[in-house]
Design an enzyme around this catalytic site. Sequence first.
Site, PDB file in Angstrom:
ATOM      1  CG  HIS A  17      -1.614  -3.633  -3.635  1.00 51.20           C
ATOM      2  ND1 HIS A  17      -0.935  -2.721  -2.642  1.00 51.20           N
ATOM      3  CD2 HIS A  17      -0.845  -4.833  -3.439  1.00 51.20           C
ATOM      4  CE1 HIS A  17      -0.176  -3.236  -1.990  1.00 51.20           C
ATOM      5  NE2 HIS A  17       0.028  -4.477  -2.473  1.00 51.20           N
ATOM      6  CG  HIS A  20       2.411  -2.199  -4.895  1.00 55.86           C
ATOM      7  ND1 HIS A  20       1.869  -3.194  -5.533  1.00 55.86           N
ATOM      8  CD2 HIS A  20       3.007  -2.767  -3.612  1.00 55.86           C
ATOM      9  CE1 HIS A  20       2.050  -4.094  -4.967  1.00 55.86           C
ATOM     10  NE2 HIS A  20       2.846  -4.039  -4.034  1.00 55.86           N
ATOM     11  CB  CYS A 125       6.295 -15.709   7.062  1.00 62.18           C
ATOM     12  SG  CYS A 125       4.920 -14.857   6.186  1.00 62.18           S
ATOM     13  CB  CYS A 128       7.698 -11.674   6.241  1.00 60.32           C
ATOM     14  SG  CYS A 128       6.420 -11.300   6.886  1.00 60.32           S
ATOM     15  CB  CYS A 143       2.990 -14.671   9.322  1.00 57.31           C
ATOM     16  SG  CYS A 143       3.505 -12.857   8.921  1.00 57.31           S
ATOM     17  CG  HIS A 146       2.079 -12.007   4.883  1.00 54.41           C
ATOM     18  ND1 HIS A 146       3.014 -11.714   5.377  1.00 54.41           N
ATOM     19  CD2 HIS A 146       2.081 -11.446   3.604  1.00 54.41           C
ATOM     20  CE1 HIS A 146       3.869 -10.541   4.733  1.00 54.41           C
ATOM     21  NE2 HIS A 146       2.981 -10.600   3.734  1.00 54.41           N
ATOM     22  CE  LYS A 296      -4.345  -7.620   5.929  1.00 58.96           C
ATOM     23  NZ  LYS A 296      -3.530  -7.451   5.197  1.00 58.96           N
ATOM     24  CE  LYS A 299      -7.775  -9.855  -6.014  1.00 55.78           C
ATOM     25  NZ  LYS A 299      -6.523 -10.489  -5.963  1.00 55.78           N
TER      26      LYS A 299
HETATM   27  N1  MSP Z   1       9.683  -6.373  -1.972  1.00 58.51           N
HETATM   28  C1  MSP Z   1       9.303  -5.655  -0.790  1.00 58.51           C
HETATM   29  C2  MSP Z   1      10.092  -4.422  -0.678  1.00 58.51           C
HETATM   30  C3  MSP Z   1      11.505  -4.485  -0.834  1.00 58.51           C
HETATM   31  S1  MSP Z   1      12.255  -2.968  -0.744  1.00 58.51           S
HETATM   32  C4  MSP Z   1      13.817  -2.958  -0.649  1.00 58.51           C
HETATM   33  C5  MSP Z   1       7.929  -5.566  -0.286  1.00 58.51           C
HETATM   34  N2  MSP Z   1       7.352  -5.433  -1.489  1.00 58.51           N
HETATM   35  S2  MSP Z   1       5.567  -5.185  -1.488  1.00 58.51           S
HETATM   36  O1  MSP Z   1       5.212  -5.530  -2.871  1.00 58.51           O
HETATM   37  O2  MSP Z   1       5.196  -6.117  -0.345  1.00 58.51           O
HETATM   38  O3  MSP Z   1       5.182  -3.704  -1.162  1.00 58.51           O
HETATM   39  C6  MSP Z   1       5.512  -3.206  -0.012  1.00 58.51           C
HETATM   40  C7  MSP Z   1       5.298  -1.693  -0.015  1.00 58.51           C
HETATM   41  O4  MSP Z   1       3.752  -1.412  -0.192  1.00 58.51           O
HETATM   42  C8  MSP Z   1       5.500  -1.318   1.432  1.00 58.51           C
HETATM   43  O5  MSP Z   1       6.074   0.175   1.479  1.00 58.51           O
HETATM   44  C9  MSP Z   1       3.972  -1.361   1.802  1.00 58.51           C
HETATM   45  O6  MSP Z   1       4.026  -0.641   3.192  1.00 58.51           O
HETATM   46  C10 MSP Z   1       3.226  -0.922   0.969  1.00 58.51           C
HETATM   47  N3  MSP Z   1       1.680  -1.502   1.315  1.00 58.51           N
HETATM   48  C11 MSP Z   1       1.163  -2.560   1.075  1.00 58.51           C
HETATM   49  N4  MSP Z   1      -0.063  -2.542   1.622  1.00 58.51           N
HETATM   50  C12 MSP Z   1      -0.200  -1.235   2.097  1.00 58.51           C
HETATM   51  C13 MSP Z   1      -1.489  -0.596   2.224  1.00 58.51           C
HETATM   52  N5  MSP Z   1      -2.730  -1.273   2.387  1.00 58.51           N
HETATM   53  N6  MSP Z   1      -1.470   0.715   2.512  1.00 58.51           N
HETATM   54  C14 MSP Z   1      -0.135   1.493   2.160  1.00 58.51           C
HETATM   55  N7  MSP Z   1       0.892   0.819   1.722  1.00 58.51           N
HETATM   56  C15 MSP Z   1       0.915  -0.670   1.474  1.00 58.51           C
HETATM   57  O7  MSP Z   1       7.596  -5.438   0.763  1.00 58.51           O
END
Ligand code: MSP
Length: 506
Positions: A17, A20, A125, A128, A143, A146, A296, A299
């Site tokens: 998304h 990422h 959770c 997390c 949480c 989440h 936020k 969907k």
């Molecule tokens: N798997 C763990 C990270 C492990 S690192 C050793 C994780 N994964 S995640 O798929 O949830 O993605 C985390 C990353 O995506 C984080 O840097 C998080 O801040 C970022 N984002 C998720 N939603 C976001 C937004 N809406 N905006 C910006 N970044 C966000 O956590």
Amino acid sequence: MKSYITTPIYYVNGSPHIGHAFTSIMADILKRNRQALGHELMLSTGVDEHGQKNQEAAADLGMPVGEFLDMRCNEFRNVFDRLGVAYDYFVRTSREGHKTAVAGMEQSIFDRDLIVKKNYTGTYCKGCEEFKKESDLTEDGQCPLHPTMKVEQTEETNYFLKMEPFRERLLQHIADNPEFVQPEAFRNELKQMLAEPLDDLCISRPKTRVTLGIELPFDTDFVTYVWFDALANYLTNIGWPEAGYEDWWAECEHMIGKDILKPHGVYWPIMLMAAGLPLPKKLSVHSHWVGAGGVKMSKSIGNVVDPIEVIEKLGVDALRWYLARHMRADSDSQISVEFITQTYNTELGNKIGNLLSRAAKFSKARFDGKLPAPGPLTAEDEAIRKAVVEAVKGMGDWVNLADIPARMQAIITVADEMNNYFAEQAPWDLIKNEETRERCQTVIYVTLDSLRVVMEALTQVIPGSAGKALSMLNAPEVASPWKPELDRLTGDSDLGEIETLFPRVQ
Ligand code: MSP
């Protein structure tokens, strides 16, 4: 000089998304910036394949886990390729070498008597992938990150890493190294997390609950807690524990979102201390993207910005530009397809692309397909050239994550000035008389050479479009190390095919 930049590795329970896409694109921009300074680069990004969430996602699709992981891994890799993320290493935590190294790290910490086995009752959770204290939860016991996943009551025997023995040392490290966590707001948040004694960190999950993980080397009834496993990627990517990783590790910079500050700012440094390893150089923390109006993305509201949809509609550089330009350092930033479209049309289209195509097409039409040679410069020419060099100079210096938007702002401001210069000099009038023809040549040369300087700077941010612009201008290869330098275009040389860089989109 070496430079190692990491992104978080992403859970594969869903498709990639915008969050990422964002972190990995910013990491890519910083990579290109460091390369422009002449550094040798290593950029890692990839996927976090273990844990309960991924395990359940595979089950929900009725797919064998291995097949599911391969599918998602390919999906993430393709998206990063399409986003122009020039990663040097794509992480998969299912890789054998990674798993062996993680088990080795655990064994070495276990051998130091820093891991204890005990029974634990608590709230968990899955989002997390961690146990929560009551004070971590919302008023209705969920949480805060989440709320829809619903926390679970769990009673389990597990292995725990002792954290408290390292708290003071970590606080001292933060105090001695103000660069360790950036920007400052997040450094303060981290200090807050370390203000009270730390509970032991649960680093295992019983196989009765989670099977998708790395088996504990000292007890095969358990797998490793997914965060312990995932954080170790930053070392295993560069070959740890084999020799050769040290120089990269000494220059390691982690890009992370604010939601994962605790694992990176508390767990990871303490894991490293427990294993007798040095800490990374820096944590660069960013805030989040939310929908228009600060809502936020979800969907059900229908305000989710899908990176692939955006690049199919507007091209990858529209997305890269928007993210780089509109991220705010320590508060959330708003995003929507409409905002991206607007920014693309007004900034990339009207201010940059349009000037390039007008000036270059004029030049080709009036000067026999060529860029004319300049005559003597006037004060106006000198002024705009100086402004351009000033505006992009920052891209020839070290850029921190939080600096990116201001550097983009400087470029847009000078693009406005370049447009004013072009309008005021009015080359279309100058070409009409033989006496002002040389002046016209100078104006065209100054405009296009200035645009070249801007495009060279923009190769760090929107490499595809900037590269195209440079080849339209028939510019020499971008120098490395790079500094803004005037007059690299040759007068009386042929221009390339002039295409519209950023076609207008409704
Ligand atoms: N798997 C763990 C990270 C492990 S690192 C050793 C994780 N994964 S995640 O798929 O949830 O993605 C985390 C990353 O995506 C984080 O840097 C998080 O801040 C970022 N984002 C998720 N939603 C976001 C937004 N809406 N905006 C910006 N970044 C966000 O956590």
